[in-house]
Scaffold this motif. Structure first.
Motif, PDB file in Angstrom:
ATOM      1  N   ILE A 269       0.681  -1.067  -0.096  1.00 37.16           N
ATOM      2  CA  ILE A 269      -0.180   0.138   0.135  1.00 37.16           C
ATOM      3  C   ILE A 269       0.784   1.775   0.061  1.00 37.16           C
ATOM      4  N   LEU A 270       1.820   1.430   0.711  1.00 34.32           N
ATOM      5  CA  LEU A 270       2.458   2.275   1.296  1.00 34.32           C
ATOM      6  C   LEU A 270       3.795   2.406   0.085  1.00 34.32           C
ATOM      7  N   ILE A 271       3.921   1.851  -0.750  1.00 27.81           N
ATOM      8  CA  ILE A 271       4.713   1.241  -2.034  1.00 27.81           C
ATOM      9  C   ILE A 271       3.718   2.678  -3.352  1.00 27.81           C
ATOM     10  N   SER A 272       2.407   1.904  -3.759  1.00 25.32           N
ATOM     11  CA  SER A 272       1.952   1.829  -4.291  1.00 25.32           C
ATOM     12  C   SER A 272       0.987   3.538  -4.451  1.00 25.32           C
ATOM     13  N   ASN A 273       1.117   4.051  -3.423  1.00 24.73           N
ATOM     14  CA  ASN A 273       0.713   5.488  -3.172  1.00 24.73           C
ATOM     15  C   ASN A 273       1.790   6.407  -2.686  1.00 24.73           C
ATOM     16  N   ASN A 274       3.385   5.851  -2.698  1.00 28.03           N
ATOM     17  CA  ASN A 274       4.325   6.406  -2.938  1.00 28.03           C
ATOM     18  C   ASN A 274       4.664   7.130  -1.374  1.00 28.03           C
ATOM     19  N   ALA A 275       3.809   6.305  -0.029  1.00 31.24           N
ATOM     20  CA  ALA A 275       3.723   7.261   0.688  1.00 31.24           C
ATOM     21  C   ALA A 275       4.737   6.130   1.917  1.00 31.24           C
ATOM     22  N   LYS A 276       5.228   6.553   3.247  1.00 31.30           N
ATOM     23  CA  LYS A 276       6.361   6.957   4.077  1.00 31.30           C
ATOM     24  C   LYS A 276       4.995   6.658   5.505  1.00 31.30           C
ATOM     25  N   ALA A 277       3.885   6.544   5.683  1.00 29.26           N
ATOM     26  CA  ALA A 277       3.189   6.093   6.634  1.00 29.26           C
ATOM     27  C   ALA A 277       1.437   5.625   6.340  1.00 29.26           C
ATOM     28  N   ALA A 278       0.838   4.664   7.152  1.00 32.67           N
ATOM     29  CA  ALA A 278      -0.398   4.487   6.828  1.00 32.67           C
ATOM     30  C   ALA A 278      -1.325   5.283   8.086  1.00 32.67           C
ATOM     31  N   TYR A 279      -2.561   5.580   7.898  1.00 29.23           N
ATOM     32  CA  TYR A 279      -3.488   5.735   9.555  1.00 29.23           C
ATOM     33  C   TYR A 279      -4.129   5.198   8.418  1.00 29.23           C
ATOM     34  N   GLY A 280      -5.144   5.224  10.209  1.00 27.83           N
ATOM     35  CA  GLY A 280      -6.818   4.202   9.870  1.00 27.83           C
ATOM     36  C   GLY A 280      -7.164   4.358  10.953  1.00 27.83           C
ATOM     37  N   GLY A 281      -8.768   3.663  11.211  1.00 28.67           N
ATOM     38  CA  GLY A 281      -9.152   2.152  11.375  1.00 28.67           C
ATOM     39  C   GLY A 281      -9.846   3.111  12.866  1.00 28.67           C
ATOM     40  N   TYR A 282     -10.492   4.606  12.765  1.00 33.18           N
ATOM     41  CA  TYR A 282     -11.261   4.939  14.001  1.00 33.18           C
ATOM     42  C   TYR A 282     -12.223   4.463  13.396  1.00 33.18           C
ATOM     43  N   ASN A 283     -13.005   4.257  14.529  1.00 36.72           N
ATOM     44  CA  ASN A 283     -14.351   3.462  15.024  1.00 36.72           C
ATOM     45  C   ASN A 283     -14.366   2.600  13.718  1.00 36.72           C
ATOM     46  N   GLU A 284     -13.141   2.066  13.220  1.00 39.29           N
ATOM     47  CA  GLU A 284     -13.757   1.310  12.439  1.00 39.29           C
ATOM     48  C   GLU A 284     -14.054  -0.539  12.781  1.00 39.29           C
ATOM     49  N   VAL A 285     -14.241  -1.813  12.226  1.00 35.66           N
ATOM     50  CA  VAL A 285     -15.072  -2.583  12.679  1.00 35.66           C
ATOM     51  C   VAL A 285     -13.947  -3.359  12.060  1.00 35.66           C
ATOM     52  N   ARG A 286     -13.371  -4.645  12.525  1.00 36.19           N
ATOM     53  CA  ARG A 286     -12.371  -5.139  12.237  1.00 36.19           C
ATOM     54  C   ARG A 286     -12.558  -7.332  12.697  1.00 36.19           C
ATOM     55  N   ASN A 287     -12.003  -7.741  11.801  1.00 37.26           N
ATOM     56  CA  ASN A 287     -12.166  -9.050  12.111  1.00 37.26           C
ATOM     57  C   ASN A 287     -10.659  -9.579  12.069  1.00 37.26           C
ATOM     58  N   LEU A 288      -9.550  -8.920  12.229  1.00 38.35           N
ATOM     59  CA  LEU A 288      -7.939  -9.694  12.920  1.00 38.35           C
ATOM     60  C   LEU A 288      -8.576  -9.914  14.578  1.00 38.35           C
ATOM     61  N   TYR A 289      -9.338  -9.153  15.411  1.00 40.81           N
ATOM     62  CA  TYR A 289      -9.243  -8.846  16.318  1.00 40.81           C
ATOM     63  C   TYR A 289      -9.934 -10.496  17.375  1.00 40.81           C
ATOM     64  N   LYS A 290     -10.131 -11.631  16.233  1.00 41.34           N
ATOM     65  CA  LYS A 290     -11.463 -12.395  16.903  1.00 41.34           C
ATOM     66  C   LYS A 290     -10.125 -13.532  17.286  1.00 41.34           C
ATOM     67  N   ARG A 291      -9.124 -13.620  16.727  1.00 39.97           N
ATOM     68  CA  ARG A 291      -7.760 -13.942  17.317  1.00 39.97           C
ATOM     69  C   ARG A 291      -7.369 -14.596  18.487  1.00 39.97           C
ATOM     70  N   SER A 292      -7.630 -13.142  19.523  1.00 43.26           N
ATOM     71  CA  SER A 292      -7.437 -12.851  20.747  1.00 43.26           C
ATOM     72  C   SER A 292      -8.052 -12.764  21.657  1.00 43.26           C
ATOM     73  N   THR A 293      -8.297 -14.395  23.113  1.00 43.84           N
ATOM     74  CA  THR A 293      -9.728 -13.639  24.461  1.00 43.84           C
ATOM     75  C   THR A 293      -9.411 -12.340  24.889  1.00 43.84           C
ATOM     76  N   VAL A 294      -8.984 -11.724  24.219  1.00 41.02           N
ATOM     77  CA  VAL A 294      -8.875 -10.762  24.733  1.00 41.02           C
ATOM     78  C   VAL A 294     -10.013  -9.504  24.147  1.00 41.02           C
ATOM     79  N   PHE A 295     -10.357  -9.982  22.864  1.00 42.41           N
ATOM     80  CA  PHE A 295     -11.474  -9.375  22.329  1.00 42.41           C
ATOM     81  C   PHE A 295     -12.998 -10.146  22.045  1.00 42.41           C
ATOM     82  N   ASN A 296     -12.267 -11.328  22.308  1.00 39.24           N
ATOM     83  CA  ASN A 296     -13.553 -12.516  21.892  1.00 39.24           C
ATOM     84  C   ASN A 296     -13.289 -13.928  22.676  1.00 39.24           C
ATOM     85  N   ASP A 297     -13.474 -13.920  23.594  1.00 39.39           N
ATOM     86  CA  ASP A 297     -13.426 -14.898  25.256  1.00 39.39           C
ATOM     87  C   ASP A 297     -15.057 -15.769  25.128  1.00 39.39           C
TER      88      ASP A 297
END
Length: 225
Positions: free
Chosen positions: A56-84
């Motif tokens: 993503i950084l290379i294709s956008n000629n960027a140094k940093a990526a940002y985002g995530g506020y009020n964003e639903v994400r599936n990546l937390y399903k791996r951890s009982t911290v979020f999904n017990d």
């Protein structure tokens, strides 16, 4: 009296990672289920996610990526911290993530003092974390910096003062940051509710309205977009 969010709009030139990188070299990153590119990835694997972010950084000629506020994400399903399996799943991100290589300097957003810090060393958690306390006119509020290096919390103590833009910490790698691709989790907190060294950065749907009120959009301070 102005609201805290309105006061944020009057603040200028705030950076929380490497001040030499202009916001023109940031690019947005979508980690929600609506991003079908993620269907081809194991997003819970730090190395696969890092490779995707690098592209993503290379294709956008960027140094940093940002985002995530009020964003639903599936990546937390791996951890009982979020999904017990006994409580409502927490899968809505309520801070802003700034994705960049480990070792990047992390800066205090505003003048403030160390409220607390600790190593939240569960899978999918923050890893080393620092919370600063700030005062703006009559408001006391907090900023949280997660996914740091272990060394970042070894040389500070409660009450230490950091000036706006001063280096506070450095970003950790996947071995210490909760097993994520390197990034800073940055969050604003109005009422810290007696917590120390930790505060939820991901919430459930039923509690979303509370957390969106208590944790305003960090972009009000950073003004990236």
């Amino acid at each position: 009296m102005k609201s805290l969010e309105t006061l944020f709009l009057d603040l200028k030139d705030i950076k929380v990672i490497d001040s030499s990188i202009p916001y023109s070299q940031y690019t947005p990153l979508d980690l929600s289920p609506s991003n079908t590119d993620l269907d081809q990835l194991n997003v819970s694997n730090a190395f696969e996610l890092q490779e995707y972010i690098n592209q993503i950084l290379i294709s956008n000629n960027a140094k940093a990526a940002y985002g995530g506020y009020n964003e639903v994400r599936n990546l937390y399903k791996r951890s009982t911290v979020f999904n017990d399996l006994t409580t409502e799943e927490r899968n809505i991100h309520i801070g802003m993530d700034l994705w960049i290589e480990d070792g990047t300097s992390v800066l205090a957003a505003l003048d403030g003092k160390v409220h607390s810090f600790q190593n939240n060393n569960n899978l999918g958690d923050y890893g080393p974390t620092i919370i600063l306390e700030h005062q703006l006119e009559d408001y006391v509020f907090y900023t949280l910096y997660g996914h740091l290096t272990i060394e970042s919390i070894k040389s500070i103590k409660k009450g230490d003062f950091f000036a706006k833009g001063q280096q506070l910490a450095m970003l950790g790698n996947s071995e210490v940051n909760g097993n994520y691709a390197p990034h800073l989790h940055f969050q604003i907190i109005k009422d810290i509710d007696g917590k120390s060294g930790d505060y939820p950065g991901v919430c459930s749907k039923s509690k979303l309205s509370y957390y969106l009120e208590n944790c305003p959009d960090p972009n009000l301070l950073l003004n990236i977009i």
